[in-house]
Design a protein around this motif. Structure first.
Motif, PDB file in Angstrom:
ATOM      1  N   GLU A 104     134.030  -2.878 -11.647  1.00  7.83           N
ATOM      2  CA  GLU A 104     135.689  -3.701 -11.277  1.00  7.83           C
ATOM      3  C   GLU A 104     135.910  -4.643  -9.680  1.00  7.83           C
ATOM      4  N   GLU A 105     134.979  -3.573  -9.353  1.00  4.73           N
ATOM      5  CA  GLU A 105     135.228  -4.229  -7.155  1.00  4.73           C
ATOM      6  C   GLU A 105     134.024  -5.324  -7.978  1.00  4.73           C
ATOM      7  N   PHE A 106     132.528  -5.176  -8.133  1.00  6.34           N
ATOM      8  CA  PHE A 106     132.043  -6.178  -8.335  1.00  6.34           C
ATOM      9  C   PHE A 106     132.910  -7.044  -9.183  1.00  6.34           C
ATOM     10  N   THR A 107     133.363  -7.647  -9.747  1.00  7.51           N
ATOM     11  CA  THR A 107     134.213  -8.113 -10.954  1.00  7.51           C
ATOM     12  C   THR A 107     134.770  -8.902 -10.379  1.00  7.51           C
ATOM     13  N   ARG A 108     135.562  -8.411  -9.289  1.00  2.65           N
ATOM     14  CA  ARG A 108     136.108  -8.939  -8.421  1.00  2.65           C
ATOM     15  C   ARG A 108     135.696  -9.894  -7.356  1.00  2.65           C
ATOM     16  N   GLN A 109     134.355  -9.420  -6.496  1.00  2.00           N
ATOM     17  CA  GLN A 109     134.087  -9.661  -5.580  1.00  2.00           C
ATOM     18  C   GLN A 109     133.047 -11.134  -6.501  1.00  2.00           C
ATOM     19  N   MET A 110     132.540 -11.499  -7.758  1.00  3.64           N
ATOM     20  CA  MET A 110     131.756 -12.540  -8.138  1.00  3.64           C
ATOM     21  C   MET A 110     132.826 -13.697  -8.670  1.00  3.64           C
ATOM     22  N   SER A 111     134.084 -13.228  -9.168  1.00  5.05           N
ATOM     23  CA  SER A 111     134.989 -13.819  -9.325  1.00  5.05           C
ATOM     24  C   SER A 111     135.519 -14.787  -8.161  1.00  5.05           C
ATOM     25  N   GLN A 112     135.700 -14.641  -7.014  1.00  3.95           N
ATOM     26  CA  GLN A 112     136.419 -15.339  -5.519  1.00  3.95           C
ATOM     27  C   GLN A 112     135.023 -15.342  -5.223  1.00  3.95           C
ATOM     28  N   ASP A 113     133.789 -15.861  -5.656  1.00  4.50           N
ATOM     29  CA  ASP A 113     132.387 -16.071  -5.211  1.00  4.50           C
ATOM     30  C   ASP A 113     132.180 -17.544  -6.208  1.00  4.50           C
ATOM     31  N   ASP A 114     132.825 -17.069  -7.630  1.00  6.82           N
ATOM     32  CA  ASP A 114     132.415 -18.097  -8.595  1.00  6.82           C
ATOM     33  C   ASP A 114     133.539 -19.189  -7.912  1.00  6.82           C
ATOM     34  N   VAL A 115     134.449 -18.741  -7.463  1.00  2.00           N
ATOM     35  CA  VAL A 115     135.445 -20.570  -6.809  1.00  2.00           C
ATOM     36  C   VAL A 115     134.842 -21.111  -6.002  1.00  2.00           C
ATOM     37  N   LYS A 116     134.268 -19.993  -4.668  1.00  2.00           N
ATOM     38  CA  LYS A 116     133.322 -21.021  -3.924  1.00  2.00           C
ATOM     39  C   LYS A 116     132.719 -21.605  -4.238  1.00  2.00           C
ATOM     40  N   SER A 117     131.591 -21.154  -4.719  1.00  2.00           N
ATOM     41  CA  SER A 117     130.668 -21.849  -5.405  1.00  2.00           C
ATOM     42  C   SER A 117     130.607 -23.177  -6.206  1.00  2.00           C
ATOM     43  N   ALA A 118     132.602 -23.021  -7.116  1.00  2.97           N
ATOM     44  CA  ALA A 118     132.619 -24.395  -7.475  1.00  2.97           C
ATOM     45  C   ALA A 118     133.137 -25.034  -6.119  1.00  2.97           C
TER      46      ALA A 118
END
Length: 295
Positions: A248-262
């Motif tokens: 769950e915590e890793f999913t939160r991190q990756m979700s934030q990184d998806d915004v950064k990547s976009a």
């Protein structure tokens, strides 16, 4: 002594000039680029492809063109975490919360935690995490480290040879000079048969970066500790930290990184974060002047 240093210093400067000339030569050979290909092909990117092909411009050009074609169809920068999150539930591959002594992003791979059957999805998951590791590199650092934990690994749950070959091909052909070092920690004896096949897929440059570490072999342990702080290194790798993958915590991190990547790649993308309240959030294009991702 001074004369030797002077000559050595002169040689270094000469090498630098020659390399810059090669970069310019490769740029000219590739020709005008646009869109994401232009953003991908930074000077650092050209240097990595040249390094991978021993500074042979023709071979580097062929390699880079094949990557640009692959990226235009596979679109690795567009893969979102929610598309591959199921692959990551067991923490079989994830980005560690620490770096090595060179400041490199660390990917932890635990092949014994394999939880799915689809090779295509497994590959997309790995590609996503390679892209994420690159996204999180500090400025001036081009490479990542891999730590491979063989706890629970057996021939029955090992990745098929095809999957291993595809992994090697993608890493070598489309992410050249991105792997700094890979430590295979305490693989079981039966892994040797698997390794004898896999190593034939490895180019000499990649092969030299793969290190086997055995807890009872002091030289291999010391080599690993020269790359990692014992306080950061999980106990599974002989360190003092606790390895605790929280999906769950890793999913939160990756979700934030998806915004950064976009934002980094300058395209609008609907980010669908399954189950965490972020659904269909629009991402604005990258602001002018945002540093591009080093190829």
């Amino acid at each position: 002594m001074f004369g030797l240093w002077k000559n050595s210093h002169h040689d270094q400067e000469n090498d630098q000039v020659q390399r810059e000339l090669k970069v310019n030569e490769l740029k000219t050979a590739i020709g005008p680029l646009s869109g994401r290909s232009l953003q991908y092909c930074t000077d650092a990117c050209y240097k990595r492809y040249l390094e991978a092909r021993n500074w042979n411009v023709d071979k580097s050009k062929k390699m880079l063109e094949e990557t640009l074609n692959w990226r235009s169809t596979y679109k690795p920068e567009e893969i979102q975490w929610h598309e591959v999150a199921m692959e990551g539930e067991t923490g079989k591959v994830y980005r560690a919360n620490f770096r090595d002594r060179h400041g490199r992003t660390v990917l932890i791979l635990r092949p014994g935690m394999q939880n799915t059957k689809s090779l295509d999805n497994q590959m997309r998951h790995l590609v996503y995490l390679i892209e994420n590791a690159i996204l999180n590199l500090p400025e001036g650092q081009e490479q990542m480290s891999w730590l491979i934990d063989f706890t629970g690994w057996s021939i029955s749950n090992s990745v098929p040879i095809k999957s291993a070959r595809d992994t090697v091909n993608i890493l070598q052909n489309h992410y050249p000079e991105r792997l700094g070092i890979a430590f295979l920690y305490n693989p079981p004896r039966i892994f040797e048969a698997f390794w004898k096949i896999v190593k034939y897929f490895l180019e000499a440059k990649t092969f030299q970066k793969v290190k086997f570490v055995y807890p009872k072999n002091n030289d291999s342990v010391e080599l690993m500790r020269s790359y990692f702080d014992e306080e950061n290194l999980p106990s599974e790798f002989g360190g003092k930290a606790m390895l605790n993958y929280d999906h769950e915590e890793f999913t939160r991190q990756m979700s934030q990184d998806d915004v950064k990547s976009a934002a980094l790649w300058g395209f609008e993308k609907k980010l669908q974060h399954a189950g965490n309240g972020y659904s269909g959030a629009e991402v604005a294009p990258a602001p002018v002047g945002l540093a591009p991702l080093a190829g």
